[in-house]
Design a protein around this motif. Structure first.
Motif, PDB file in Angstrom:
ATOM      1  N   SER A   1       0.836  -1.192   0.000  1.00 13.13           N
ATOM      2  CA  SER A   1       0.000   0.000   0.000  1.00 13.13           C
ATOM      3  C   SER A   1       0.874   1.246   0.000  1.00 13.13           C
ATOM      4  O   SER A   1       1.916   1.287   0.648  1.00 13.13           O
ATOM      5  N   LYS A   2       0.445   2.265  -0.719  1.00 10.85           N
ATOM      6  CA  LYS A   2       1.199   3.505  -0.789  1.00 10.85           C
ATOM      7  C   LYS A   2       0.987   4.326   0.479  1.00 10.85           C
ATOM      8  O   LYS A   2      -0.150   4.601   0.879  1.00 10.85           O
ATOM      9  N   ALA A   3       2.079   4.727   1.105  1.00  8.48           N
ATOM     10  CA  ALA A   3       1.999   5.579   2.285  1.00  8.48           C
ATOM     11  C   ALA A   3       1.471   6.957   1.905  1.00  8.48           C
ATOM     12  O   ALA A   3       1.666   7.431   0.774  1.00  8.48           O
ATOM     13  N   ILE A   4       0.800   7.608   2.835  1.00 12.39           N
ATOM     14  CA  ILE A   4       0.410   9.005   2.650  1.00 12.39           C
ATOM     15  C   ILE A   4       1.610   9.868   3.032  1.00 12.39           C
ATOM     16  O   ILE A   4       2.113   9.784   4.152  1.00 12.39           O
TER      17      ILE A   4
ATOM     18  N   HIS B   1      -3.737   2.467   3.547  1.00 11.15           N
ATOM     19  CA  HIS B   1      -2.456   3.133   3.299  1.00 11.15           C
ATOM     20  C   HIS B   1      -1.415   2.876   4.383  1.00 11.15           C
ATOM     21  O   HIS B   1      -0.236   3.108   4.150  1.00 11.15           O
TER      22      HIS B   1
ATOM     23  N   VAL C   1       0.877   7.128   7.592  1.00  4.64           N
ATOM     24  CA  VAL C   1       0.632   8.540   7.322  1.00  4.64           C
ATOM     25  C   VAL C   1       1.810   9.329   7.882  1.00  4.64           C
ATOM     26  O   VAL C   1       2.099   9.273   9.083  1.00  4.64           O
TER      27      VAL C   1
ATOM     28  N   ARG D   1       7.960   4.718   4.467  1.00  3.14           N
ATOM     29  CA  ARG D   1       7.177   4.069   3.419  1.00  3.14           C
ATOM     30  C   ARG D   1       7.033   2.582   3.731  1.00  3.14           C
ATOM     31  O   ARG D   1       7.684   2.045   4.627  1.00  3.14           O
TER      32      ARG D   1
ATOM     33  N   PRO E   1      -7.363  10.232   0.240  1.00  6.21           N
ATOM     34  CA  PRO E   1      -6.838  10.502  -1.100  1.00  6.21           C
ATOM     35  C   PRO E   1      -7.988  10.625  -2.099  1.00  6.21           C
ATOM     36  O   PRO E   1      -9.041  10.008  -1.904  1.00  6.21           O
TER      37      PRO E   1
ATOM     38  N   ARG F   1      -2.114  13.096  -0.433  1.00  7.90           N
ATOM     39  CA  ARG F   1      -1.329  12.516  -1.522  1.00  7.90           C
ATOM     40  C   ARG F   1      -0.486  11.347  -1.034  1.00  7.90           C
ATOM     41  O   ARG F   1       0.100  11.393   0.046  1.00  7.90           O
ATOM     42  N   THR F   2      -0.425  10.308  -1.855  1.00  6.43           N
ATOM     43  CA  THR F   2       0.372   9.132  -1.541  1.00  6.43           C
ATOM     44  C   THR F   2       1.649   9.126  -2.376  1.00  6.43           C
ATOM     45  O   THR F   2       1.764   9.827  -3.377  1.00  6.43           O
TER      46      THR F   2
END
Length: 256
Positions: free
Chosen positions: A61-64, A118, A121, A156, A250, A254-255
């Motif tokens: 998963s993409k971190a914020i 995500h 954060v 991340r 999001p 933003r990620t």
């Protein structure tokens, strides 16, 4: 820590550490070198080869990395992925569970429905650089200052999982460095099949989320400075912190 959800934490953490399977070891991505230099506790966890596994943030998963916050989600079009079980649409209600953080009178809520997707954060609250993290696989949360080697950095997802030794997990939960959380009432129980491994941009070190501790690379063996948040519903948090804002989903946050 005020938690409305039932926290059957310590016994569950020590009694149900099922461990990672081979499927938890993710394939590498080019130009993402493994950090090496394992902390001695790595050999007592699983997999013991985690420090030799290159980071693969594109598979996780993409971190914020650039959060946005507002007073509520009113009027927002929210992606369906943030819709909780049993809800007709993705929204922020008084029953939404949040991780609440307060620093010197500045309060912010982080909906678990966002963290579920995500997991990390990167934020700054009252000038203090923080990470708010959540591992949906095992339902553990951890909030800490994102300071490494004396400098703020971004964390991340490595795309890797690692199961720490049982006694270390129990101590971390008992001492309040990590905690149990869930998007659903009465579900906040640690279910430990493997734990999120973070990576900091500054040194490329790997960090165990539940231990808030470096396990690979230059910062192996060092701990992050953790905070004690509150886990409660948005309605409860907003009543207790009338000046609070809340993390926006999001693409407003933003990620990367």
């Amino acid at each position: 820590m005020n938690r409305r959800a039932t926290l059957r934490v310590l016994g569950a953490a020590i009694g149900s550490l099922a461990g990672c399977t081979a499927s938890n070891v993710r394939p590498p991505v080019a130009n993402q070198p493994a950090p090496g230099n394992p902390d001695p506790i790595v050999g007592a966890g699983f997999p013991t080869t985690v420090c030799n596994a290159p980071a693969n943030p594109d598979i996780g998963s993409k971190a914020i990395v650039t959060p946005a916050a507002g007073p509520n989600w009113d009027g927002l079009t929210v992606d369906e992925r943030y819709r909780l079980r049993g809800e007709g649409e993705a929204k922020l209600t008084d029953e939404t569970f949040v991780i609440g953080v307060e620093r010197n009178g500045t309060a912010r809520a982080y909906p678990v429905s966002i963290l579920w997707w995500h997991q990390i954060v990167n934020d700054t609250l009252d000038g203090d650089p923080l990470i708010v993290t959540y591992c949906p696989l095992c339902q553990t949360g951890m909030v800490a200052r994102r300071i490494v080697s004396g400098n703020p950095t971004t964390f991340r997802n490595t795309g890797q999982f690692w199961r720490p030794p049982d006694l270390y997990v129990g101590a971390s939960l008992q001492e309040g460095r990590a905690f149990a959380a869930s998007p659903y009432v009465d579900d906040a129980e640690v279910i430990f099949d493997g734990n999120l491994v973070l990576m900091d941009d500054l040194t490329g070190s790997y960090w165990s989320q539940v231990l808030a501790r470096g396990i690979c690379g230059r910062r192996a063996g060092t701990r992050l400075w953790t905070l004690t948040p509150d886990v409660m519903t948005w309605g409860e948090w907003r009543t207790a912190n009338t000046n609070t804002d809340v993390l926006l989903p999001p693409p407003l946050s933003r990620t990367g």
